[in-house]
Design a protein around this motif. Sequence first.
Motif, mmCIF file in Angstrom:
data_model
loop_
_atom_site.group_PDB
_atom_site.id
_atom_site.type_symbol
_atom_site.label_atom_id
_atom_site.label_comp_id
_atom_site.label_asym_id
_atom_site.label_seq_id
_atom_site.Cartn_x
_atom_site.Cartn_y
_atom_site.Cartn_z
ATOM 1 N N ARG A 1 0.966 -1.205 -0.001
ATOM 2 C CA ARG A 1 0.086 0.036 0.011
ATOM 3 C C ARG A 1 0.850 1.184 0.108
ATOM 4 O O ARG A 1 1.662 1.488 0.898
ATOM 5 C CB ARG A 1 -1.016 -0.174 1.303
ATOM 6 N N GLU B 1 -8.817 2.191 -4.066
ATOM 7 C CA GLU B 1 -8.250 1.228 -3.090
ATOM 8 C C GLU B 1 -9.099 1.309 -1.713
ATOM 9 O O GLU B 1 -9.378 2.473 -1.312
ATOM 10 C CB GLU B 1 -6.881 1.414 -2.761
ATOM 11 N N PHE B 2 -9.526 0.035 -1.274
ATOM 12 C CA PHE B 2 -10.477 0.138 -0.215
ATOM 13 C C PHE B 2 -10.534 -1.189 0.671
ATOM 14 O O PHE B 2 -10.077 -2.203 0.052
ATOM 15 C CB PHE B 2 -11.977 0.439 -0.545
ATOM 16 N N ARG B 3 -10.804 -1.020 1.758
ATOM 17 C CA ARG B 3 -10.637 -2.331 2.717
ATOM 18 C C ARG B 3 -11.926 -3.057 2.179
ATOM 19 O O ARG B 3 -12.954 -2.625 2.015
ATOM 20 C CB ARG B 3 -10.844 -1.929 4.117
ATOM 21 N N ARG C 1 -6.047 -7.933 -5.037
ATOM 22 C CA ARG C 1 -6.182 -7.875 -3.522
ATOM 23 C C ARG C 1 -4.649 -8.042 -2.630
ATOM 24 O O ARG C 1 -4.101 -8.597 -3.307
ATOM 25 C CB ARG C 1 -6.867 -9.187 -3.227
ATOM 26 N N ASP D 1 -6.323 -7.312 3.291
ATOM 27 C CA ASP D 1 -7.735 -7.153 3.479
ATOM 28 C C ASP D 1 -7.985 -5.998 2.417
ATOM 29 O O ASP D 1 -9.033 -5.318 2.590
ATOM 30 C CB ASP D 1 -7.892 -6.761 4.768
ATOM 31 N N TRP D 2 -7.017 -5.500 1.706
ATOM 32 C CA TRP D 2 -7.303 -4.390 0.747
ATOM 33 C C TRP D 2 -7.596 -4.784 -0.841
ATOM 34 O O TRP D 2 -6.925 -5.572 -0.990
ATOM 35 C CB TRP D 2 -6.208 -3.438 0.880
ATOM 36 N N ASN E 1 -7.646 -3.225 -4.773
ATOM 37 C CA ASN E 1 -7.153 -2.274 -5.815
ATOM 38 C C ASN E 1 -7.723 -2.571 -6.770
ATOM 39 O O ASN E 1 -7.305 -3.530 -7.341
ATOM 40 C CB ASN E 1 -5.555 -1.610 -5.806
#
Length: 370
Positions: free
Chosen positions: A99, A174-176, A206, A209-210, A212
Amino acid sequence: MSSRHFDAIIVGAGPAGSSCALALRDAGWRVGIIDRKCFPRDKVCAGWVTPEVWDLLGINPAGYARNHVLQEIRRFRVGLIGGHAAEFGFDRVVSYGIRRCEFDAFLAERSKAVLVEGKQVRSLERVRGIWHINGGRWQAPVLVGAGGHFCPVARHLGARPGRCEPAVHAQELEFRLPPAWRECINASCPELYFCPDLRGYGWLFRKGDWLNVGLGRQDQAPLGVHVDAFINWLVSEGRMPELPEARMRGHAYLLASASHRKVVDDGVLLVGDAAGLAYGSSGEGIRPAVESGLMAARTLVHCKGDFSQERLREYADALVRRFARGKTARDWPAWLVRPLFRWTGFVRRFVIEQGFLRSYGPFLQDVDRA
Ligand SMILES: Cc1cc2nc3c(=O)[nH]c(=O)nc-3n(C[C@H](O)[C@H](O)[C@H](O)COP(=O)(O)OP(=O)(O)OC[C@H]3O[C@@H](n4cnc5c(N)ncnc54)[C@H](O)[C@@H]3O)c2cc1C
């Protein structure tokens, strides 16, 4: 020396600026890095990092993984948007996912430079061999432009981003991962889907746990149309559920083969995206950012106080030798693309191994010649 005066000022604390700063600090220089953002800051990026980047930085990925997201990649799903796709495995880790908010903050802190955060560089002037930044707020005989594609130092040297430069434009989100998504998106097998005209590709990546997801293309057409079509296609294919309501974030960069920016002048040089060094087949820009940062530091130390354009030209020549080669994926004729992407041997060898993963060859001997 006060907090205004440095041996070198670096504009931008991305991978290029931090790598350059660390190498200069190791040579005993007093270095200031000015960044308009406060860290940890995010950067629009998918977050692929090839194994060579860790070697260049002298970082053990296992150590980094103790406190940061680090996704090991031994497998890819690769295909054409709207066409055929297949999975390809490797017997070793061929890439990593990071990240950028974590990675860049880690590199900036590790550089041990004086980091001036939340300050935008607005004006540059060179008076009797000394650079004056923002009307003299910071001063140094050497200026390194590491501010990315829109770097103010690159503009000072004549770059006109957005005008006449054939940049790659890319968007990502990008998100959880919502818990319900964790079952349906495989962390150990990121997905790459190429545009049928081979002017770009999209990804579903992936990292722990993220997630993109994004797409980049090298052309003038509105990118949003391609991004929307790609996302809708991923959803229709069952590769992911509907995206959350969030705006995609966009940015641009230059491939090395398309960059004609002036990279040195008296007392100044450009590194990373400011110079335009991304690799043609993948858009990998982190590795050339790190390499060019190290190359620039090495040249500056060799200069022994003579920072004239003539003396710095060795760095510009080294960049040409190192990065201005390689063909972009567009070289394949469009009518051949669909049949070729059905041939798994072709995709493995040419698209993944020699394209997406290959990047530039070994680093150090080229720098040693500089
Ligand atoms: C959507 C997208 C996906 C990508 N995915 C990948 C990938 O997966 N892997 C990869 O290797 N590459 C990828 N890239 C390319 C990669 O992000 C860049 O090549 C890389 O970040 C370049 O590093 P840099 O240090 O040169 O510049 P940057 O990382 O852009 O850092 C520049 C810094 O300068 C600062 N700055 C800018 N202007 C000013 C100013 N006026 N004053 C002070 N500070 C300023 C910024 O805040 C920033 O911190 C991607 C690019 C995009 C757009």
